[in-house]
Design an enzyme around this catalytic site. Structure first.
Site, PDB file in Angstrom:
ATOM      1  N   LYS A 147       0.841  -1.199   0.000  1.00  0.00           N
ATOM      2  CA  LYS A 147       0.000   0.000   0.000  1.00  0.00           C
ATOM      3  C   LYS A 147       0.881   1.257   0.000  1.00  0.00           C
ATOM      4  O   LYS A 147       2.093   1.169   0.231  1.00  0.00           O
ATOM      5  CB  LYS A 147      -0.937  -0.014   1.200  1.00  0.00           C
ATOM      6  CG  LYS A 147      -0.236  -0.074   2.535  1.00  0.00           C
ATOM      7  CD  LYS A 147      -1.260  -0.214   3.665  1.00  0.00           C
ATOM      8  CE  LYS A 147      -0.565  -0.418   4.995  1.00  0.00           C
ATOM      9  NZ  LYS A 147      -1.370  -0.030   6.123  1.00  0.00           N
TER      10      LYS A 147
ATOM     11  N   TYR B 118      17.630  29.121   7.707  1.00  0.00           N
ATOM     12  CA  TYR B 118      16.495  29.868   8.263  1.00  0.00           C
ATOM     13  C   TYR B 118      16.563  29.956   9.787  1.00  0.00           C
ATOM     14  O   TYR B 118      16.886  28.960  10.454  1.00  0.00           O
ATOM     15  CB  TYR B 118      15.176  29.190   7.902  1.00  0.00           C
ATOM     16  CG  TYR B 118      14.760  29.384   6.476  1.00  0.00           C
ATOM     17  CD1 TYR B 118      14.509  30.648   5.952  1.00  0.00           C
ATOM     18  CD2 TYR B 118      14.590  28.284   5.645  1.00  0.00           C
ATOM     19  CE1 TYR B 118      14.110  30.809   4.641  1.00  0.00           C
ATOM     20  CE2 TYR B 118      14.184  28.432   4.325  1.00  0.00           C
ATOM     21  CZ  TYR B 118      13.950  29.708   3.831  1.00  0.00           C
ATOM     22  OH  TYR B 118      13.559  29.862   2.537  1.00  0.00           O
TER      23      TYR B 118
HETATM   24  C1  LIG Z   1      -3.953  -4.714   8.074  1.00  0.00           C
HETATM   25  C2  LIG Z   1      -2.488  -4.610   7.901  1.00  0.00           C
HETATM   26  N1  LIG Z   1      -1.767  -5.722   7.721  1.00  0.00           N
HETATM   27  C3  LIG Z   1      -0.422  -5.688   7.559  1.00  0.00           C
HETATM   28  C4  LIG Z   1       0.268  -4.495   7.583  1.00  0.00           C
HETATM   29  C5  LIG Z   1       1.759  -4.497   7.425  1.00  0.00           C
HETATM   30  O1  LIG Z   1       2.382  -4.071   8.597  1.00  0.00           O
HETATM   31  P1  LIG Z   1       3.957  -3.965   8.731  1.00  0.00           P
HETATM   32  O2  LIG Z   1       4.398  -2.972   7.734  1.00  0.00           O
HETATM   33  O3  LIG Z   1       4.168  -3.497  10.131  1.00  0.00           O
HETATM   34  O4  LIG Z   1       4.507  -5.321   8.458  1.00  0.00           O
HETATM   35  C6  LIG Z   1      -0.441  -3.317   7.777  1.00  0.00           C
HETATM   36  C7  LIG Z   1       0.289  -2.056   7.827  1.00  0.00           C
HETATM   37  O5  LIG Z   1      -0.045  -1.092   8.426  1.00  0.00           O
HETATM   38  C8  LIG Z   1      -1.852  -3.374   7.944  1.00  0.00           C
HETATM   39  O6  LIG Z   1      -2.565  -2.262   8.140  1.00  0.00           O
END
Ligand SMILES: Cc1ncc(COP(=O)(O)O)c(C=O)c1O
Length: 361
Positions: A39, A256
């Protein structure tokens, strides 16, 4: 010939490190399948650089946030062989149509999502996302949601939950959540695949790998549990280029707000990376960059486009490259120094930063 040079604020992406991390996680997952969490543009690494490499490694399950990201990934992979899960489910009818059109698998939490899918005549599968104690997104009535799916002709593909404290192996909530999940599974979906663990969970509670694990950050090379390193390799290296070297006298001030004053005469490098590229402003007067075996202090405030480094007595010249995080400076260490996590560093990489795949090193 005019030599075109792009502004050197670059996120170098190392596919070989990604492969290494995936293989390592595969070993840790045992019999469980890996749903690679890609994602937010693969945690800022560039989905187009990351997803095809994982697919090539044999990964067939991917997790994204929403239908728009799911659609993008489907078009990118150009195959129906990958199952793409929408971890935030769907938000409206358009999402439901996109889920149908691009064969996406929403993780659902609310009756309204089932209604939306049903209205559009969705015939695919969904994950049930249940809350077991984190009190973030997840249904607290998995039974009712399952019944609703059955009535609507929607297949429940599995049940998932998410741990709040997996990076703290001793935290009591881990066991409580795992127990709650075990009971829910048994009662609601005894014969369906189950998924509980993120990256940290794979380290701290490997006995709960179950059917599917969902690593994100570990794929990108950040150790998810500080004192139990897996041997992951950083996939991203953020670099900038030296644009100017200047000598300043004692008493001169930098950047700055004039928050830095030179104690004695010194040499400063102006580097082409700033907070609009994702270098946190909180590193002002606190962080450092790496060059030729040494750490160079950031002096003065990080600007939108520039950052100044103390390069007194350092052999460095205009055009040289410095690293802000990657192989020599771990993103986790940078994050810790400013009380954040590497996730925010990676996802904060600016849209204007070039992401370049590097096949050596
Ligand atoms: C539902 C869910 N599963 C898995 C993950 C992966 O987590 P991580 O990056 O801590 O392995 C996330 C990340 O936020 C998540 O929201």
């Amino acid at each position: 010939m005019i030599h075109q040079m792009n502004r050197p604020a670059i996120a170098h992406i190392y596919p070989e490190h990604l492969r290494h991390n995936y293989r390592l996680l595969k070993q840790h997952a045992g019999k469980a399948d890996i749903m690679a969490i890609v994602k937010a543009n693969a945690y800022g690494h560039g989905i187009e650089l990351v997803a095809p490499v994982l697919f090539d490694e044999g990964c067939r399950l991917f997790g994204v946030t929403d239908a728009a990201e799911g659609r993008q990934l489907r078009l990118l992979l150009k195959t129906e062989k990958a199952e793409i899960t929408l971890l935030s489910g769907i938000f409206d009818r358009q999402d439901a149509r996109m889920a149908i059109d691009k064969h996406l698998t929403p993780a659902i939490t609310e009756p309204v999502q089932v209604e939306l899918l049903h209205m559009e005549n969705f015939r695919g599968s969904v994950w049930l996302k249940v809350d077991t104690g984190m009190n973030r997104l997840g249904t607290s009535d998995a039974k009712a949601l399952t019944r609703q799916c059955q009535k609507a002709g929607i297949k429940v593909r599995g049940i998932m939950s998410h741990l709040a404290c997996a990076d703290m192996p001793e935290h009591l909530l881990n066991k409580q959540q795992a127990n709650a999940f075990t009971i829910l599974r048994r009662e609601v979906t005894p014969n369906l695949p189950a998924s509980l663990l993120n990256s940290a969970g794979m380290v701290s509670m490997p006995e709960y790998c179950l059917d599917v694990v969902r690593p994100g950050i570990a794929l990108y090379g950040s150790e998810p549990v500080a004192d139990q390193p897996l041997g992951l390799k950083p996939v991203m290296q953020l670099t900038g280029g030296v644009m100017q070297i200047r000598d300043i006298p004692a008493g001169a001030q930098v950047s700055y707000g004039a928050t830095y004053t030179a104690d004695s005469s010194m040499r400063i490098a102006v580097v082409s990376t700033g907070y609009a590229d994702g270098l946190p402003r909180r590193l002002s007067n606190r962080g450092y960059a790496f060059f030729a075996g040494q750490k160079l202090d950031i002096v003065g405030r990080v600007c939108m486009d520039y950052t100044m480094l103390d390069v007194t007595d350092v052999e460095i010249k205009q055009g040289d490259t410095v690293e802000f995080w990657g192989t020599h400076i771990r993103a986790n260490d940078v994050a810790r120094s400013i009380d954040t996590i590497s996730y925010t560093l990676f996802t904060g990489i600016g849209a204007r930063v070039q992401r370049i795949a590097e096949y050596s090193g």
